[in-house]
Scaffold this active site. Structure first.
Site, short mmCIF file in Angstrom:
data_model
loop_
_atom_site.label_atom_id
_atom_site.label_comp_id
_atom_site.label_asym_id
_atom_site.label_seq_id
_atom_site.Cartn_x
_atom_site.Cartn_y
_atom_site.Cartn_z
N ARG A 115 4.92 -2.51 60.76
CA ARG A 115 4.31 -1.87 61.92
C ARG A 115 4.82 -2.57 63.17
NH1 ARG A 115 -1.38 -4.49 60.14
NH2 ARG A 115 -1.23 -6.46 61.30
N GLY A 122 -27.32 59.15 24.96
CA GLY A 122 -27.65 60.12 23.93
C GLY A 122 -29.00 59.80 23.31
N HIS A 148 -12.19 6.51 50.26
CA HIS A 148 -12.39 7.56 51.26
C HIS A 148 -11.12 7.88 52.03
CE1 HIS A 148 -14.62 3.82 52.91
NE2 HIS A 148 -13.34 3.62 53.00
N LEU A 195 -14.09 50.58 19.80
CA LEU A 195 -13.53 51.60 20.70
C LEU A 195 -13.35 51.01 22.09
CD1 LEU A 195 -15.71 54.66 19.57
CD2 LEU A 195 -13.67 53.66 18.50
N ASN A 202 -29.24 56.27 21.62
CA ASN A 202 -28.12 55.87 20.77
C ASN A 202 -27.27 54.85 21.52
OD1 ASN A 202 -25.93 55.79 18.99
ND2 ASN A 202 -24.98 57.58 19.94
#
Length: 457
Positions: free
Chosen positions: A438, A139, A361, A9, A169
């Site tokens: 560079r 219940g 790193h 259910l 229950n």
């Protein structure tokens, strides 16, 4: 179990969850509650599984897909009404196991014992019950002076004397199908809630001379989840079960209380998981690894002998004897081959890092193939995005990439090449070459003193 049909259910609104999603799709240890229940049922070999859906049915179906059959309860008028909606899918005889979709802690072992008890006792109905210190909201199981079960009374309909009973229950049963179908035609909604209670069917079946029994189990297994607090409580119990299972299989978990491991995770023997780790999805971790502290690993494969520290790994494959972290981020579709080092503050995305290479790193590698025995210097990055498209970087074997290098993709670096520190590489580098890109350094002697004299410093 041969001939057994299961009815779950799962149509309730779940208002106390305060969610736009159906209650039963909320996850416990990474798996929807309803899926835990279906898994337990499949483990006992149920012939057929029927799920009653209603509120946001499509979301439940998206989880379970074609594993089960579906019945529909468009208006929620109680548990008895939910079973009525599935009546046409039930056979005419045999037994039906009725469960609720919000009880993820139920185990296949308990279900087997319940069914065996039902058959052995020759019951028409067997209630799965438990004894609670505080039974409020549940219940109550009403027994006669001889201890026989005579009926179940819902908490809101119970007298003060009945509310003092502690056996409750669980709303889970095994029932004789033929008697159940007769009882469904006789139940009414003459109660405080105006609903059709499945519990009324129990009393009706007893009046048919059906034998009613109760099989009592520890309260942990029958705990229903109706709120976020109860979801947390179920999660805590399930997490403990999962962690203990791994420890029993040879994994050291230093602090289980701060370690989250998903339901489908696999971990090899002699691996150590340190505090603060979250390991999710279909992750597989090999033997002799050290994971943590404070790692998150999702849907990834990690080989034997690896170390992962303070890092995040998502949908990636890590081979053997790899060291990752601290503070590395391995993003989806990354493959890291054996004997690789990925150091601190490194991000790898959709790339292959081949055997023996080092990315120690402060590096970003994205959309790249990095060969064997490559050294990526501190601050080196692959410049993979031009504002519209991603481009690929290919680095050959035995390449040395100096510090603070930009590799502007698309670009290829040949085997055994060297890239000088500080270079921005925009063209392919031939095998065995030294690439320097560079500006030349210029020293202006006396510049500082001159600026001081002019009052500019």
């Amino acid at each position: 179990m041969e001939g057994l049909v299961t009815l779950i259910l799962a149509a309730g609104l779940g208002k106390r969850m305060k969610s736009k999603h159906p209650k039963v799709v909320h996850k416990v240890c990474g798996k929807p509650m309803i899926e835990w229940v279906v898994d337990a049922v499949e483990e006992i070999g149920s012939k057929e599984v029927i799920v009653v859906v209603g509120h946001k049915a499509e979301e439940v179906k998206e989880v379970l897909k074609e594993r089960v059959k579906y019945a529909y309860q468009e208006v929620q008028l109680g548990t008895g009404h939910a079973v009525m909606m599935a009546e046409d899918l039930l056979p005419e005889e045999g037994n039906v196991l009725i469960l609720t979709g919000d009880t993820p802690l139920i185990t296949s072992n308990t279900l087997k014992e319940l069914i065996n008890f039902h058959i052995k006792e020759g019951n028409s109905v067997t209630i799965l019950s438990s004894v609670l210190e505080d039974p409020t909201g549940y219940g109550r199981i009403i027994r006669d002076k001889s201890g026989n079960v005579i009926r179940i009374v819902e908490d809101k309909d119970a007298t003060e004397e009945e509310k003092s009973i502690h056996e409750i229950n669980s709303a889970m049963y095994v029932m004789d199908i033929a008697k159940l179908k007769k009882a469904l035609r006789m139940i009414t909604n003459n109660n405080a809630q105006g609903e059709y209670y499945l519990t009324d069917a129990v009393e009706i079946i007893r009046d048919m001379d059906g034998k009613i029994g109760a099989f009592t189990v520890p309260s942990e297994e029958i705990t229903g989840v109706n709120s976020r607090v109860q979801l947390f409580e179920a999660e805590k119990i399930m997490r403990k079960r999962i962690n203990y299972r791994h420890m029993e299989n040879g994994v050291t978990i230093v602090d289980p209380d701060t370690t989250y491991i998903g339901a489908e995770v696999e971990i090899g023997a002699d691996t150590v998981v340190l505090p603060g780790c979250v390991i999710e999805g279909k992750t597989k971790i090999g033997s002799d690894c050290e994971i943590g502290p404070n790692c998150r690993i999702v849907d990834s494969e990690i080989g034997d002998g690896c170390s992962v520290t303070y890092s995040v790994i998502l949908s990636s494959k890590i081979k053997n004897n790899v060291k990752i972290g601290p503070f590395a981020h391995i993003r989806p579709e990354t493959v890291i081959q054996s004997n690789v080092k990925i150091g601190d503050f490194v991000e790898i995305k959709k790339s292959i890092i081949d055997e023996g290479s080092k990315v120690p790193h402060l590096t970003y590698v994205g959309d790249a193939e990095v060969g064997k025995n490559v050294n990526m210097g501190c601050g080196s990055i692959t410049v993979n995005y031009d504002g519209k498209q991603k481009h690929k970087t290919v680095i050959g074997d035995n390449v040395f990439v100096g510090c603070n290098v930009n590799l502007v993709a698309p670009v290829k670096i040949g085997n055994n090449a060297y890239i000088a520190a500080g270079s921005t590489i925009t063209e392919d580098v031939p095998e065995g070459a030294l690439a320097i890109a560079r500006s030349r350094q210029t020293n202006k002697e006396g510049w500082v003193q001159e600026r001081i004299k002019k009052g500019r410093l």
